[in-house]
Scaffold this motif. Structure first.
Motif, PDB file in Angstrom:
ATOM      1  N   ALA A 142       0.842  -1.194   0.000  1.00 48.46           N
ATOM      2  CA  ALA A 142       0.000   0.000   0.000  1.00 48.46           C
ATOM      3  C   ALA A 142       0.874   1.239   0.000  1.00 48.46           C
ATOM      4  N   ALA A 143       0.383   2.267  -0.701  1.00 47.13           N
ATOM      5  CA  ALA A 143       1.163   3.493  -0.806  1.00 47.13           C
ATOM      6  C   ALA A 143       0.924   4.409   0.387  1.00 47.13           C
ATOM      7  N   SER A 144       0.004   4.042   1.259  1.00 44.47           N
ATOM      8  CA  SER A 144      -0.300   4.897   2.396  1.00 44.47           C
ATOM      9  C   SER A 144      -0.612   4.035   3.606  1.00 44.47           C
ATOM     10  N   THR A 145      -0.624   4.638   4.759  1.00 46.67           N
ATOM     11  CA  THR A 145      -0.967   3.939   5.996  1.00 46.67           C
ATOM     12  C   THR A 145      -2.120   4.659   6.664  1.00 46.67           C
ATOM     13  N   LEU A 146      -2.743   3.990   7.610  1.00 46.74           N
ATOM     14  CA  LEU A 146      -3.868   4.587   8.320  1.00 46.74           C
ATOM     15  C   LEU A 146      -3.403   5.263   9.597  1.00 46.74           C
ATOM     16  N   SER A 147      -4.074   6.319   9.939  1.00 45.03           N
ATOM     17  CA  SER A 147      -3.839   6.940  11.239  1.00 45.03           C
ATOM     18  C   SER A 147      -4.583   6.137  12.294  1.00 45.03           C
ATOM     19  N   ALA A 148      -4.222   6.346  13.532  1.00 53.41           N
ATOM     20  CA  ALA A 148      -4.895   5.650  14.633  1.00 53.41           C
ATOM     21  C   ALA A 148      -6.379   6.002  14.655  1.00 53.41           C
ATOM     22  N   GLU A 149      -6.680   7.233  14.345  1.00 54.64           N
ATOM     23  CA  GLU A 149      -8.077   7.670  14.329  1.00 54.64           C
ATOM     24  C   GLU A 149      -8.864   6.943  13.246  1.00 54.64           C
TER      25      GLU A 149
ATOM     26  N   ALA B 221      -4.351  -0.062   2.223  1.00 57.02           N
ATOM     27  CA  ALA B 221      -3.843   0.355   3.528  1.00 57.02           C
ATOM     28  C   ALA B 221      -4.756  -0.136   4.646  1.00 57.02           C
ATOM     29  N   VAL B 222      -6.065  -0.127   4.393  1.00 54.72           N
ATOM     30  CA  VAL B 222      -7.013  -0.666   5.366  1.00 54.72           C
ATOM     31  C   VAL B 222      -6.739  -2.146   5.595  1.00 54.72           C
ATOM     32  N   GLU B 223      -6.543  -2.908   4.513  1.00 54.33           N
ATOM     33  CA  GLU B 223      -6.253  -4.332   4.641  1.00 54.33           C
ATOM     34  C   GLU B 223      -4.992  -4.571   5.463  1.00 54.33           C
ATOM     35  N   ASN B 224      -3.958  -3.792   5.179  1.00 56.59           N
ATOM     36  CA  ASN B 224      -2.703  -3.934   5.917  1.00 56.59           C
ATOM     37  C   ASN B 224      -2.885  -3.672   7.408  1.00 56.59           C
TER      38      ASN B 224
ATOM     39  N   LEU C  69     -16.564   1.516   3.845  1.00 54.09           N
ATOM     40  CA  LEU C  69     -15.140   1.596   3.510  1.00 54.09           C
ATOM     41  C   LEU C  69     -14.949   2.207   2.135  1.00 54.09           C
ATOM     42  N   LEU C  70     -15.790   1.848   1.192  1.00 52.23           N
ATOM     43  CA  LEU C  70     -15.687   2.407  -0.156  1.00 52.23           C
ATOM     44  C   LEU C  70     -15.973   3.905  -0.172  1.00 52.23           C
ATOM     45  N   GLN C  71     -16.885   4.320   0.673  1.00 49.79           N
ATOM     46  CA  GLN C  71     -17.220   5.747   0.749  1.00 49.79           C
ATOM     47  C   GLN C  71     -16.119   6.556   1.423  1.00 49.79           C
ATOM     48  N   THR C  72     -15.421   5.918   2.381  1.00 51.77           N
ATOM     49  CA  THR C  72     -14.406   6.637   3.155  1.00 51.77           C
ATOM     50  C   THR C  72     -13.034   6.575   2.510  1.00 51.77           C
ATOM     51  N   PHE C  73     -12.662   5.399   2.023  1.00 50.34           N
ATOM     52  CA  PHE C  73     -11.339   5.193   1.427  1.00 50.34           C
ATOM     53  C   PHE C  73     -11.552   4.901  -0.057  1.00 50.34           C
ATOM     54  N   VAL C  74     -11.555   5.942  -0.853  1.00 49.35           N
ATOM     55  CA  VAL C  74     -12.097   5.840  -2.211  1.00 49.35           C
ATOM     56  C   VAL C  74     -11.120   5.267  -3.232  1.00 49.35           C
TER      57      VAL C  74
END
Length: 388
Positions: free
Chosen positions: A56-63, A109-112, A97-102
């Motif tokens: 993934a090219a990005s990571t998730l914040s704790a929030e 990144a969500v999967e990771n 998830l599709l609406q939030t992480f488009v």
């Protein structure tokens, strides 16, 4: 090698709660190093296995992470395949998830992030993330026509609703729902589900026809292996009676018939799966993307046991099997004896996709009509279609 497997498997009994042990103990790397010593690398791999590493090219914040897992905190670890309300919640979560992480990168990144706590989180949230990624990927694919094949044998109970039978999964309705939800993202593409009766003594095929008609289930139909016998199809001349088949004959006949279809300029993808709901068909976008994104890739196979795999059983999202020694030994033998299959570890997964052009080429060469037919099928694809 065997001493390493033994030592590692003994260690696993102590650290079994660590769901990332395949990566932590570098077992895939051990296989790779060993196989490089024994085998030369093949430059082309026409059979693809869905990868275990989710880049993934990005990571998730704790929030962001807490916003995903918070609403599912009270969900059971396992996903009850007979619970219609539970499936509703899976799709609700996937839609959010599709609406939030488009983008696909954000969904990866969500999967990771979820993978880091694979056995601590409910199966449903892992699966919802897969479904969301699958739908996002299908939206990027060129138009396709997907034929989904399912063999039927003694499926009367599982075909029922839970109210009709304790083991009822209502799979005729649910499989169509899974495909409908996914293909919302690809209006130029289309699909069908073909159930092939393998000579079921309970009349699963006839019962399925009745339920499809009475419930108005879309894009679903039934075929019968007996038809190949009655019409004396030369491709299946060795099948004199439906008893000569144990799943393999039904799937192969269904693939052969499906591949004859003309779907214009749409890429035709033929997939087969099992009658139960363990492999959610809304993940089909993952298979389709892998095939349509590479002209040399002829087949793509799902994986239950690799890191990131979602294996829906009574224990939830296990990702890897408890029987580690067996899996490691089986993997080693396959890669030693069947190098054409490359690095694939779950050749028995009931979720395999093929380009229709490949089906036309290899099905006449298949001779195994039993449960091990898919190994021969994959080998034929690898050996006859390499370099294409």
């Amino acid at each position: 090698f065997f001493s390493v497997v033994k030592d590692v498997s003994q260690t696993m009994s102590v650290f079994d709660s660590d769901v990332r042990y395949l990566q932590a103990y570098k077992i895939p790397e051990l296989f790779d190093d060993l196989m490089r010593q024994l085998l030369s690398e093949r430059p082309s791999q026409p059979v693809s296995f869905l990868g275990s590493k989710l880049n993934a090219a990005s990571t998730l914040s704790a929030e962001e992470f807490n916003a995903i897992v918070g609403p599912v905190a009270n969900e059971p670890l396992a996903l009850d395949l007979t619970d219609a309300a539970a499936w509703d919640r899976v799709y609700d979560t996937a839609d959010k998830l599709l609406q939030t992480f488009v983008t696909v990168d954000r969904l990866r990144a969500v999967e990771n992030a979820l993978l880091a706590k694979q056995r601590e989180l409910p199966t449903m949230v892992h699966l919802a993330a897969k479904l969301a990624t699958s739908k996002a990927l299908l939206a990027t694919c060129p138009p396709v026509f997907v034929t989904m094949l399912v063999a039927l044998y003694n499926e009367k109970n599982r075909m029922s609703t839970k109210q009709e039978h304790p083991n009822g999964e209502n799979f005729l309705v649910n499989k169509a729902r899974e495909m409908e939800w996914l293909f919302e993202a690809a209006p130029a593409s289309s699909w069908e589900i073909v159930y092939v009766d393998d000579g079921c003594p309970q009349g699963s095929g006839k019962l399925a026809e009745e339920r499809i008609k009475s419930n108005g289930i879309p894009n679903s139909r039934v075929d019968f292996l007996q038809r190949a016998i009655d019409e004396k199809d030369p491709t299946f001349a060795d099948i004199k009676d439906t008893k000569d088949s144990q799943k393999g004959g039904a799937i192969e006949f269904g693939m052969w018939e499906a591949a004859k279809g003309d779907h214009g300029d749409k890429e035709h993808i033929v997939i087969f799966t099992d009658a139960d709901l363990a492999a959610n068909l809304s993940q089909t976008g993952l298979l389709v993307f892998n095939l349509t994104s590479s002209p040399s890739r002829m087949s793509c196979v799902g994986s239950r046991y690799d890191e990131g795999g979602i294996f829906c059983n009574e224990k939830g999202a296990m990702g890897v099997t408890k029987n580690f020694e067996l899996l490691a030994f089986r993997d080693f033998l396959k890669r030693l004896l069947l190098p054409a299959l490359g690095k694939g570890r779950d050749t028995q997964c009931g979720f395999k996709a093929f380009k229709a052009s490949v089906v036309k080429k290899v099905i006449p060469s298949v001779t195994d009509r039993k449960f091990s037919f898919d190994m021969q099928l994959l080998m034929l694809v690898a050996l006859q279609c390499g370099g294409q």
